[in-house]
Scaffold this motif. Structure first.
Motif, PDB file in Angstrom:
ATOM      1  N   SER A  11      29.220  15.623  30.915  1.00 54.28           N
ATOM      2  CA  SER A  11      30.241  14.725  31.940  1.00 54.28           C
ATOM      3  C   SER A  11      31.439  14.024  30.810  1.00 54.28           C
ATOM      4  O   SER A  11      32.498  14.526  30.850  1.00 54.28           O
ATOM      5  N   ARG A  12      31.062  14.020  29.306  1.00 54.34           N
ATOM      6  CA  ARG A  12      31.970  14.272  27.950  1.00 54.34           C
ATOM      7  C   ARG A  12      32.874  15.711  27.692  1.00 54.34           C
ATOM      8  O   ARG A  12      33.694  15.104  27.717  1.00 54.34           O
ATOM      9  N   ARG A  15      35.469  15.838  30.263  1.00 53.36           N
ATOM     10  CA  ARG A  15      36.804  14.928  29.959  1.00 53.36           C
ATOM     11  C   ARG A  15      37.122  15.173  28.525  1.00 53.36           C
ATOM     12  O   ARG A  15      38.511  14.383  28.188  1.00 53.36           O
ATOM     13  N   GLN A  17      35.864  14.612  26.131  1.00 47.50           N
ATOM     14  CA  GLN A  17      35.519  13.251  25.019  1.00 47.50           C
ATOM     15  C   GLN A  17      34.311  14.969  23.874  1.00 47.50           C
ATOM     16  O   GLN A  17      33.854  14.958  23.809  1.00 47.50           O
ATOM     17  N   ASP A  49      33.373   7.234  24.004  1.00 48.92           N
ATOM     18  CA  ASP A  49      34.256   7.632  25.309  1.00 48.92           C
ATOM     19  C   ASP A  49      35.396   6.348  25.140  1.00 48.92           C
ATOM     20  O   ASP A  49      35.571   5.288  25.851  1.00 48.92           O
ATOM     21  N   GLU A  50      36.994   7.624  25.155  1.00 47.59           N
ATOM     22  CA  GLU A  50      37.877   6.502  25.527  1.00 47.59           C
ATOM     23  C   GLU A  50      37.904   5.455  27.059  1.00 47.59           C
ATOM     24  O   GLU A  50      38.749   4.930  27.144  1.00 47.59           O
ATOM     25  N   TYR A  51      37.503   6.725  27.925  1.00 48.92           N
ATOM     26  CA  TYR A  51      37.593   6.188  28.841  1.00 48.92           C
ATOM     27  C   TYR A  51      36.698   4.814  28.944  1.00 48.92           C
ATOM     28  O   TYR A  51      36.907   3.840  30.684  1.00 48.92           O
ATOM     29  N   CYS A  52      35.002   4.347  28.788  1.00 44.29           N
ATOM     30  CA  CYS A  52      34.922   3.435  28.740  1.00 44.29           C
ATOM     31  C   CYS A  52      34.496   2.226  28.706  1.00 44.29           C
ATOM     32  O   CYS A  52      34.392   1.647  28.287  1.00 44.29           O
ATOM     33  N   SER A  53      35.202   2.836  26.664  1.00 46.65           N
ATOM     34  CA  SER A  53      35.002   0.970  25.902  1.00 46.65           C
ATOM     35  C   SER A  53      36.411   1.051  25.699  1.00 46.65           C
ATOM     36  O   SER A  53      36.565  -0.150  25.030  1.00 46.65           O
ATOM     37  N   LEU A  54      37.568   1.010  25.947  1.00 45.61           N
ATOM     38  CA  LEU A  54      38.564   0.175  25.965  1.00 45.61           C
ATOM     39  C   LEU A  54      38.981   0.514  24.265  1.00 45.61           C
ATOM     40  O   LEU A  54      39.077   0.955  23.480  1.00 45.61           O
TER      41      LEU A  54
END
Length: 111
Positions: A11-12, A15, A17, A49-54
């Motif tokens: 999944s990473r 995307r 990542q 993960d830039e999409y989950c960790s903000l």
């Protein structure tokens, strides 16, 4: 490795990542009999993960007494998901770098 590990990695990659696993925050899952002293497992929060960790993925390391944040966590929050948050250990100036102590288990031998 488990099938979940491979799914996480894929999944990473799908995307774009990175998959170093370097920026993980562990939350101990207490054992019913022994509590947190002998956890039955861990949940890991993935800060890479830039999409989950903000924005929290930009919090850096500093050793005490130079760190200014204290991480806190719950293995199960009000919605059933794990929760991690940070509280200020002191007043933080505008523009000051946010830091917390990553802990001894973060560092590799020779770091």
């Amino acid at each position: 490795r488990t099938p979940e590990d491979y799914d996480w990695q894929q999944s990473r990659m799908d995307r774009g990542q990175t998959v170093t696993g370097t920026y993980l925050y562990g939350i101990a899952i207490p054992d019913a009999r022994h509590g947190i002293s002998k956890p039955k497992g861990h949940i890991y929060v993935d800060a890479e993960d830039e999409y989950c960790s903000l924005w929290t993925r930009f919090i850096n390391h500093a050793s005490p007494p130079d760190d200014n944040l204290k991480p806190q966590s719950l293995h199960v929050g009000w919605d059933g998901n794990p929760r991690v948050w940070f509280t200020a250990k002191r007043d933080i100036e505008a523009g000051e770098e946010l830091t917390f102590d990553y802990g001894e288990d973060y560092w590799l031998e020779g770091d």
